[in-house]
Design an enzyme around this catalytic site. Sequence first.
Site, PDB file in Angstrom:
ATOM      1  N   ASP A   1       0.854  -1.185   0.000  1.00  0.00           N
ATOM      2  CA  ASP A   1       0.000   0.000   0.000  1.00  0.00           C
ATOM      3  C   ASP A   1       0.892   1.238   0.000  1.00  0.00           C
ATOM      4  O   ASP A   1       1.348   1.693   1.051  1.00  0.00           O
ATOM      5  CB  ASP A   1      -0.910  -0.026   1.230  1.00  0.00           C
ATOM      6  CG  ASP A   1      -2.081   0.928   1.105  1.00  0.00           C
ATOM      7  OD1 ASP A   1      -2.129   1.684   0.118  1.00  0.00           O
ATOM      8  OD2 ASP A   1      -2.959   0.899   1.981  1.00  0.00           O
ATOM      9  N   VAL A   2       1.145   1.763  -1.211  1.00  0.00           N
ATOM     10  CA  VAL A   2       2.005   2.942  -1.366  1.00  0.00           C
ATOM     11  C   VAL A   2       1.286   4.114  -2.026  1.00  0.00           C
ATOM     12  O   VAL A   2       1.745   5.238  -1.961  1.00  0.00           O
ATOM     13  CB  VAL A   2       3.282   2.615  -2.173  1.00  0.00           C
ATOM     14  CG1 VAL A   2       4.248   1.790  -1.364  1.00  0.00           C
ATOM     15  CG2 VAL A   2       2.951   1.920  -3.485  1.00  0.00           C
ATOM     16  N   LYS A   3       0.193   3.841  -2.718  1.00  0.00           N
ATOM     17  CA  LYS A   3      -0.639   4.879  -3.342  1.00  0.00           C
ATOM     18  C   LYS A   3       0.194   5.852  -4.175  1.00  0.00           C
ATOM     19  O   LYS A   3       0.029   7.065  -4.097  1.00  0.00           O
ATOM     20  CB  LYS A   3      -1.454   5.634  -2.291  1.00  0.00           C
ATOM     21  CG  LYS A   3      -2.427   4.739  -1.505  1.00  0.00           C
ATOM     22  CD  LYS A   3      -3.246   5.556  -0.523  1.00  0.00           C
ATOM     23  CE  LYS A   3      -4.240   4.696   0.237  1.00  0.00           C
ATOM     24  NZ  LYS A   3      -3.583   3.758   1.186  1.00  0.00           N
ATOM     25  N   ARG A   4       1.058   5.307  -4.999  1.00  0.00           N
ATOM     26  CA  ARG A   4       1.909   6.158  -5.827  1.00  0.00           C
ATOM     27  C   ARG A   4       1.120   6.703  -7.024  1.00  0.00           C
ATOM     28  O   ARG A   4       0.266   6.021  -7.592  1.00  0.00           O
ATOM     29  CB  ARG A   4       3.128   5.389  -6.327  1.00  0.00           C
ATOM     30  CG  ARG A   4       4.081   4.924  -5.230  1.00  0.00           C
ATOM     31  CD  ARG A   4       4.708   6.103  -4.497  1.00  0.00           C
ATOM     32  NE  ARG A   4       5.763   5.648  -3.591  1.00  0.00           N
ATOM     33  CZ  ARG A   4       5.777   5.860  -2.290  1.00  0.00           C
ATOM     34  NH1 ARG A   4       4.763   6.485  -1.707  1.00  0.00           N
ATOM     35  NH2 ARG A   4       6.786   5.445  -1.547  1.00  0.00           N
TER      36      ARG A   4
ATOM     37  N   THR B   1      -0.800  -0.305  -4.675  1.00  0.00           N
ATOM     38  CA  THR B   1      -1.895   0.647  -4.854  1.00  0.00           C
ATOM     39  C   THR B   1      -1.347   1.886  -5.556  1.00  0.00           C
ATOM     40  O   THR B   1      -0.206   2.314  -5.316  1.00  0.00           O
ATOM     41  CB  THR B   1      -2.514   1.053  -3.519  1.00  0.00           C
ATOM     42  OG1 THR B   1      -1.491   1.527  -2.633  1.00  0.00           O
ATOM     43  CG2 THR B   1      -3.239  -0.127  -2.876  1.00  0.00           C
TER      44      THR B   1
END
Length: 281
Positions: free
Chosen positions: A99-102, A129
């Site tokens: 879960d890094v939401k880059r 993510t």
Amino acid sequence: MTGQLRASFGRRLSDAVEARGPLCVGIDPHPSLLLAWDLDESPASLERFAMTAVEALAGEVALLKPQSAFFEVYGSAGIAVLEKVIRESQQAGALVLLDVKRGDIGSTMTAYSMAYLDEHAPLAVDAITVSPYLGYDSLAPAIGLAEQTGRGVFVLARTSNPEGAGLQRSVHGSGDSVAQYIVDSAAETNRDADPMGHVGVVAGATIDPGELDFSRLNGPILAPGLGAQGATVETLREVFGDSLPNVLPTTSRDILRHGPTPASLRAATHRIRDEVTDLLR
């Protein structure tokens, strides 16, 4: 990089869910959880917490989802622990969704993609993510590299946090909501994939029933919000309806609060996993 290095992410995920059920468990070393486990906020305690979770859970669930920020806050020592979490989780048979939401553009998005999706990256995981709010097409480097390497991406669509509603429910130029536009864009990428595509979406288990149409997605739906954020197993059927077979319910603190013993973590995981699996039947 050319050629397919392994089976597609859609195939690997389908096989993992068939074998272990659809539950995704987050590894979130939040300070409040460290305190509940009688641990301090140090790299050594981070490693003890995270590796206890891996020991307890990596052989039990299809997906583990480490929250990168809680490792990054410890600097290089935290990243070293994250590398160990990834490596040992995969060795135990779990897929790792980081879960890094880059989200970025051009060469910067390419660099982010290579950091997590390239075959030889130290932080290579099974999926990440990503955030589409610089435009869905800005994610092309991640989507393309993931396809080449048999990995996946989960695109934020309609998240479980209340702050996201104003933006995500606003009207896109297509006439649909922004969230629906993202779902439909992912569906186009996944078209004709079998058993499903490598582009998933993130849609909270707390959203309104019928708010989004997932019927064309042909990809996985990561559904945070189970437990601490108020969603229940029964909520999943109301929210996702016929798309329920593609849903990956996600929980973290509702399981991790049962630590620090591996046996207690496993017992909590089995209870929720069995409830979710029974729902799908």
